[in-house]
Structure formats: structure tokens, C-alpha cells
Design a protein around this motif. Structure first.
Motif, PDB file in Angstrom:
ATOM      1  N   VAL A 114       6.790  11.929  13.581  1.00 52.09           N
ATOM      2  CA  VAL A 114       6.429  12.965  12.612  1.00 52.09           C
ATOM      3  C   VAL A 114       5.236  12.510  11.775  1.00 52.09           C
ATOM      4  O   VAL A 114       5.020  11.314  11.557  1.00 52.09           O
ATOM      5  CB  VAL A 114       7.613  13.326  11.694  1.00 52.09           C
ATOM      6  CG1 VAL A 114       8.774  13.879  12.503  1.00 52.09           C
ATOM      7  CG2 VAL A 114       8.067  12.119  10.874  1.00 52.09           C
ATOM      8  N   HIS A 115       4.491  13.501  11.306  1.00 49.36           N
ATOM      9  CA  HIS A 115       3.287  13.226  10.515  1.00 49.36           C
ATOM     10  C   HIS A 115       3.213  14.230   9.371  1.00 49.36           C
ATOM     11  O   HIS A 115       2.676  15.332   9.525  1.00 49.36           O
ATOM     12  CB  HIS A 115       2.039  13.339  11.393  1.00 49.36           C
ATOM     13  CG  HIS A 115       0.761  13.063  10.655  1.00 49.36           C
ATOM     14  ND1 HIS A 115       0.333  11.790  10.320  1.00 49.36           N
ATOM     15  CD2 HIS A 115      -0.202  13.901  10.179  1.00 49.36           C
ATOM     16  CE1 HIS A 115      -0.817  11.854   9.677  1.00 49.36           C
ATOM     17  NE2 HIS A 115      -1.168  13.122   9.580  1.00 49.36           N
ATOM     18  N   PRO A 116       3.763  13.880   8.189  1.00 47.11           N
ATOM     19  CA  PRO A 116       3.585  14.746   7.019  1.00 47.11           C
ATOM     20  C   PRO A 116       2.150  14.655   6.526  1.00 47.11           C
ATOM     21  O   PRO A 116       1.521  13.593   6.620  1.00 47.11           O
ATOM     22  CB  PRO A 116       4.567  14.169   6.003  1.00 47.11           C
ATOM     23  CG  PRO A 116       4.730  12.744   6.404  1.00 47.11           C
ATOM     24  CD  PRO A 116       4.564  12.689   7.903  1.00 47.11           C
ATOM     25  N   CYS A 117       1.625  15.747   6.025  1.00 46.31           N
ATOM     26  CA  CYS A 117       0.246  15.732   5.543  1.00 46.31           C
ATOM     27  C   CYS A 117       0.094  16.720   4.395  1.00 46.31           C
ATOM     28  O   CYS A 117       0.990  17.527   4.123  1.00 46.31           O
ATOM     29  CB  CYS A 117      -0.725  16.073   6.676  1.00 46.31           C
ATOM     30  SG  CYS A 117      -0.480  17.708   7.381  1.00 46.31           S
ATOM     31  N   ASP A 118      -1.020  16.627   3.723  1.00 47.92           N
ATOM     32  CA  ASP A 118      -1.365  17.546   2.639  1.00 47.92           C
ATOM     33  C   ASP A 118      -2.521  18.414   3.124  1.00 47.92           C
ATOM     34  O   ASP A 118      -3.667  17.963   3.170  1.00 47.92           O
ATOM     35  CB  ASP A 118      -1.758  16.759   1.388  1.00 47.92           C
ATOM     36  CG  ASP A 118      -2.118  17.663   0.220  1.00 47.92           C
ATOM     37  OD1 ASP A 118      -2.059  18.907   0.381  1.00 47.92           O
ATOM     38  OD2 ASP A 118      -2.463  17.132  -0.852  1.00 47.92           O
ATOM     39  N   SER A 119      -2.214  19.647   3.504  1.00 52.22           N
ATOM     40  CA  SER A 119      -3.241  20.512   4.076  1.00 52.22           C
ATOM     41  C   SER A 119      -4.285  20.937   3.056  1.00 52.22           C
ATOM     42  O   SER A 119      -5.296  21.528   3.423  1.00 52.22           O
ATOM     43  CB  SER A 119      -2.600  21.747   4.706  1.00 52.22           C
ATOM     44  OG  SER A 119      -1.870  22.482   3.740  1.00 52.22           O
TER      45      SER A 119
END
Length: 355
Positions: A114-119
Motif C-alpha cells: 500500500v502507498h498512502p499519499c497526499d494528493s
């Protein structure tokens, strides 16, 4: 008669690998077969005799050998990793999406990363690009709201990475889309409140930058309009899909003398915020205020009274999106119909006719 020498105690082959994790070379040596044979067994090749397969698989279980997805990818010139990229403030939604993906890849030899990010970050697409290239991903699931970003999808196509997009409406080719039809779910919530007799209704919407929020707002407002009920702008408050934003929005709606008799919330987290404000203000749910959420997360059945909510089938959505990535490329490319998960209203105890 000379004494018999007692037999040597039996020693498990696992003892030879206790100092470090067993490798494919260890398995081949202990089984007396080639490394290529072990590799074929790991990858379910039919070119192995059944008795050899049984012996090697039993040995792998005994020593606790687990194939390395990255090593398999190098050997077969492809990756055995599926990525999930997301920027979503609702933790339970992400957990359910992961459960669905894991359902799809179980026993397939693939693993989920998984790769959480801040769009909202100006360089988040570059970050996703590095994630995809460093992990050599087989494919990527794009979860709302990053799934709604065409620039991100274009980047994945540019680097040759397969992807599936989960969104409220179709944004891409059928082979790449799982559509959740959020507008229909919100319309069903509006129909239910109208059937109960509510006419002074409010809406706590999700953030305007989310396509899901726009679709739910449009579906709810349009369904009420078709039944002659106008939702004034003062009864629509944009919030952030979080509990705290639901509290802030409910405080505005419930502070005046003329309170709405029903509130539809864009997700269950915000609906829980309405519950808190109503409890503080001595407003009884559902006798004085009806509340509907969206998602039908575990939270909905844990609130008191249990929350009526639109079930969106998050786990099924994740399962379908991941399974699409496991399809043969030619089979996926030939898909003509969209993959869909249709929402429906789950009625519990948080609504009744206005008093």
C-alpha cells in the motif's frame, strides 16, 4: 553378545535452517532436486511429477519456506506485487478495501503493498511513480480520491503499469474501471426520507474535490426535486468526510430554532458527528431527528440507535479491482462492459416520520 548401538535420534531438516530463513537453494539441496524444479513447483507448473511435487511441498511446509515475491519477479521478468494507492481520510474504508484486495489475491502468489499519499501535494504523482518503479509492480489499484486524477492515470499508462480505477462514475476504459454508482445510493436515501414524510431536510456533503461527494449531493438533491422538495443552499453544508467535520456541520444545522427533521450525511463518520451534537443538545434520534449515513461501515451498527446507511460494498469493490489486475492482459483489454458495485439502503433505527 555385543551390545547394540542405539539408533541416532531423528533430526528434522528444519534444524538445518534455524539460523536463518530457508532459501530456494536450501529447498533444492534438501529435496535432492534442481533449483529449477523447485521454482516450477512454486509457480504451479504442470511439468513436475506428482510425487516430486508432494515431497518438495511437504519440505517447504516443514521448514516454513515462503517464496520471496521480489525474487520471483526477477526470475520470471515480472512482479508479483499489487499496489494500492490512496488518499482517503476514512480509515475503515481503506481497511475494507484492503480486505477485498486480499480476498482476490489469496493463493495467487501475489502480495499487496500500500502507498498512502497526499494528493494535494504538488509532487505526489512523482512519489507514486517512484513507488511503482522501485517495487516493479504488476499493477496498481487507485482508490478514491486519487482514482479521479486523470494526470495520475496518464502517468501510469506512460510507465507501462497496469491499473484499475474505483470511482463513482466511469472515468476510463471498461477494463480499468470499477464504478460504484454513488448517485443512485444517495437517491435511494432521499426517496426513503420522502416516503417517511420528511420535507425539511438537510445534507452534510463530503468535500467538493471528491467526485463521490459531488455525485452523492447531486443524486440526493435531484431525487428530492423530482418529488417536489427543494433543498435550499442553507440546508447544504460541505464537510470533510471526518467525524470532526460532521460535528461542526451539525452544530450549524441544529443551533437554530427551525431545525431540520432529517439529515443525510455523505458518510457514516459525519453521521456519527451528528449523533454527538444531537446528544449534547438533548435532541432525540429518531423521534426528533432522523439521520442517514453512507458507506454502511461497522460504525453504523455500533451507534445507538443503529444508523440507517447506504451500503456501498467496499470490500467487494476492492476484491473486483484487484482481481481485474490478475487477469490476462489480452482478456482484460477485451472487456466491453463496466464492472459495477451497486449501493443499496440498509434500514435500521435512526429514522422515523417527523413528529
Amino acid at each position: 553378545m555385543p551390545a547394540r548401538t542405539p539408533p541416532a535420534p531423528k533430526t528434522s531438516v528444519a534444524v538445518t535452517t534455524t539460523t536463518k530463513a530457508a532459501t530456494i537453494n536450501d529447498i533444492a539441496r534438501l529435496a535432492g532436486v534442481s533449483k529449477k524444479t523447485v521454482s516450477r513447483i512454486i509457480n504451479h507448473s504442470p511439468l513436475v511429477r506428482p510425487d516430486t511435487r508432494d515431497k518438495v511441498e511437504a519440505l517447504m511446509r516443514e521448514v516454513g519456506y515462503v517464496p520471496d515475491p521480489m525474487a520471483r519477479g526477477l526470475a520470471f521478468r515480472k512482479s508479483f506485487l499489487i499496489g494500492m494507492v490512496y488518499d482517503n481520510p476514512t480509515a475503515q474504508f481503506i481497511v475494507n478495501m484492503q480486505y477485498g484486495a486480499l480476498d482476490a489475491i489469496r493463493n495467487s502468489g501475489f502480495e499487496l503493498v500500500v502507498h498512502p499519499c497526499d494528493s494535494r501535494s504538488p509532487n505526489y504523482i512523482d512519489g507514486v511513480r517512484r513507488f511503482v518503479q522501485q517495487q516493479k509492480l504488476h499493477g496498481v489499484m487507485l482508490v478514491p480520491r486519487v482514482s479521479e486524477d486523470q494526470a495520475l492515470a496518464d502517468m501510469l499508462a506512460e510507465v507501462g503499469c497496469r491499473y484499475t480505477r474505483i470511482a463513482a462514475v466511469a472515468l476510463d476504459e471498461p477494463a480499468r474501471m470499477v464504478v460504484t454508482h454513488d448517485r443512485d445510493g444517495a437517491a435511494e436515501a432521499a426517496d426513503y426520507l420522502q416516503t417517511l414524510g420528511h420535507r425539511d431536510i438537510a445534507l452534510i456533503a463530503g468535500p467538493g474535490g471528491y467526485r463521490s461527494a459531488l455525485e452523492r449531493t447531486a443524486g440526493f438533491v435531484e431525487a428530492l426535486a423530482q418529488r417536489g422538495i427543494e433543498l435550499p443552499k442553507s440546508r447544504i453544508i460541505e464537510a470533510g468526510y471526518t467525524f470532526e467535520s460532521g460535528v461542526a456541520a451539525a452544530e450549524k444545522l441544529l443551533a437554530g430554532k427551525r431545525r431540520p427533521t432529517a439529515i443525510f450525511c455523505g458518510n457514516d463518520e459525519m453521521a456519527a458527528g451528528v449523533y454527538r451534537v444531537a446528544l449534547r443538545a438533548g435532541i432525540n434520534i429518531p423521534r426528533q431527528l432522523s439521520v442517514i449515513g453512507y458507506d454502511d461501515s461497522p460504525l453504523a451498527s455500533r451507534l445507538w440507535p443503529p444508523l440507517t446507511s447506504v451500503r456501498r460494498g467496499t470490500r467487494d469493490t476492492g476484491r473486483i479491482a484487484a482481481a481485474m489486475l490478475l487477469q490476462d492482459s489480452a482478456e482484460a483489454a477485451s472487456a466491453l462492459s463496466l464492472h459495477s458495485v451497486h449501493p443499496h439502503l440498509v434500514v435500521r433505527d435512526s429514522c422515523q416520520p417527523p413528529g
